[in-house]
Design a protein around this motif. Structure first.
Motif, short mmCIF file in Angstrom:
data_model
loop_
_atom_site.label_atom_id
_atom_site.label_comp_id
_atom_site.label_asym_id
_atom_site.label_seq_id
_atom_site.Cartn_x
_atom_site.Cartn_y
_atom_site.Cartn_z
N SER A 3 0.68 -0.04 4.46
CA SER A 3 1.89 -0.73 4.04
C SER A 3 2.03 -0.66 2.54
CB SER A 3 1.84 -2.19 4.50
OG SER A 3 0.83 -2.88 3.79
N ALA A 4 3.23 -1.01 2.08
CA ALA A 4 3.47 -1.00 0.63
C ALA A 4 2.54 -1.98 -0.08
CB ALA A 4 4.92 -1.36 0.35
N ASP A 10 -4.73 -2.04 -3.67
CA ASP A 10 -5.59 -0.97 -4.19
C ASP A 10 -5.66 -1.02 -5.71
OD1 ASP A 10 -6.18 -0.05 -1.67
OD2 ASP A 10 -4.79 1.65 -1.73
N GLY A 11 -4.50 -1.26 -6.33
CA GLY A 11 -4.47 -1.37 -7.79
C GLY A 11 -5.26 -2.56 -8.29
N SER A 129 6.48 8.54 -6.10
CA SER A 129 6.55 7.73 -7.32
C SER A 129 6.47 6.24 -7.02
CB SER A 129 7.85 8.05 -8.07
OG SER A 129 7.86 9.37 -8.52
N ALA A 130 7.10 5.81 -5.93
CA ALA A 130 7.09 4.38 -5.60
C ALA A 130 5.69 3.90 -5.28
CB ALA A 130 8.03 4.12 -4.42
N ALA A 131 4.93 4.70 -4.53
CA ALA A 131 3.55 4.32 -4.19
C ALA A 131 2.69 4.27 -5.45
CB ALA A 131 2.97 5.31 -3.18
N LEU A 137 1.27 -1.23 -10.76
CA LEU A 137 1.67 -2.62 -10.97
C LEU A 137 0.61 -3.60 -10.47
CD1 LEU A 137 5.47 -2.52 -10.06
CD2 LEU A 137 4.48 -3.09 -12.27
N GLY A 138 -0.04 -3.27 -9.35
CA GLY A 138 -1.07 -4.17 -8.84
C GLY A 138 -2.14 -4.44 -9.88
N GLY A 139 -2.66 -3.38 -10.48
CA GLY A 139 -3.69 -3.55 -11.50
C GLY A 139 -3.14 -4.09 -12.80
N ALA A 140 -1.95 -3.62 -13.20
CA ALA A 140 -1.39 -4.02 -14.48
C ALA A 140 -1.02 -5.50 -14.51
CB ALA A 140 -0.16 -3.17 -14.80
#
Length: 236
Positions: A3-4, A10-11, A129-131, A137-140
């Motif tokens: 999923s998105a 993951d990030g 690009s979206a993935a 963004l997850g990590g940032a």
């Protein structure tokens, strides 16, 4: 099929080992702002507006000695010039995204988020690009939250952290954790060695220009080594 939300997680997971290194750095930035006499809004708010550790420290120290505004701004720009190189490197990964989306990615960019994204997707990568943006963004965002919390804690604690703790030692350790896994061939080794040597030699340059000079020399060295070995391969 993932999923998105899986890309975001993951990030975050990739960033988790690097978050502890940002805490002492952020606390130092907050403590320096407190010692410089910043008010609460300015001392903590600069982490939201500027969001750049090295530039915040440099700018805060210049404000404390009443340096001219132009010098303060130029110093921040010079210290952050590396992000222009990061942006150019990541541009191909985020093609097709809206300007607003890319602006958010640019605002949240750190050395850590850049390094993790490049390490995951390499020069190209198969994800869209979206993935890639979701992973980034997850990590940032995780780093942004930790940085703001750390600078706020450092500001509120002020100078009460004993110098004997040597918290600033964690800053280079954090960068080394990003650098070492990225050294994979002769070109990256040459870039790292040259950049490190020039950074030490040029450390005394005014306005923190040593950082930019070291980065430029490291890139040049890596490029020369890569093209040299590529040319040798073509002749074989």
């Amino acid at each position: 099929m993932k999923s998105a939300y899986g890309d975001y997680f993951d990030g975050i997971r990739a960033m988790l080992p690097l978050l502890p290194g940002a805490v002492p750095f952020g606390m130092i930035a907050g403590a320096v702002a407190a010692e410089a006499g910043f008010g609460t809004a300015a001392g903590i708010g600069q982490s939201v507006v500027i969001y750049a550790g090295a530039a915040q420290l440099a700018a805060t120290q210049l404000v404390a000695v009443a340096a001219p505004a132009l010098i303060i701004v130029l110093t921040g720009l010079v210290v952050n010039l590396r992000f222009a190189m990061y942006s150019a490197s990541l541009a191909s990964h985020f093609t097709g995204l809206s300007l607003r989306h890319r602006a958010l990615l640019a605002y949240l960019m750190t050395d850590q988020s850049y390094a993790l994204t490049v390490a995951r997707y390499g020069a190209a990568g198969s994800a869209d690009s979206a993935a890639k943006a979701r992973f980034y963004l997850g990590g940032a965002v995780a780093m942004w939250i930790v940085w703001l919390s750390a600078t706020a804690a450092g500001f509120l604690l002020g100078s009460r952290v004993p110098p004997s703790w040597s918290l600033d030692f964690f800053v280079p350790l954090s960068f080394l954790a990003l650098l070492v896994p990225g050294i994979r061939d002769r070109a990256t080794a040459a870039a790292a060695a040259t950049g490190a040597a020039v950074a030490v030699i040029a450390a005394g340059l005014v306005f923190n220009l040593g950082l930019f000079v070291a980065a430029a020399c490291g890139i040049a060295a890596g490029y020369l080594v890569e093209t040299r070995y590529a040319a040798r391969g073509e002749r074989k």
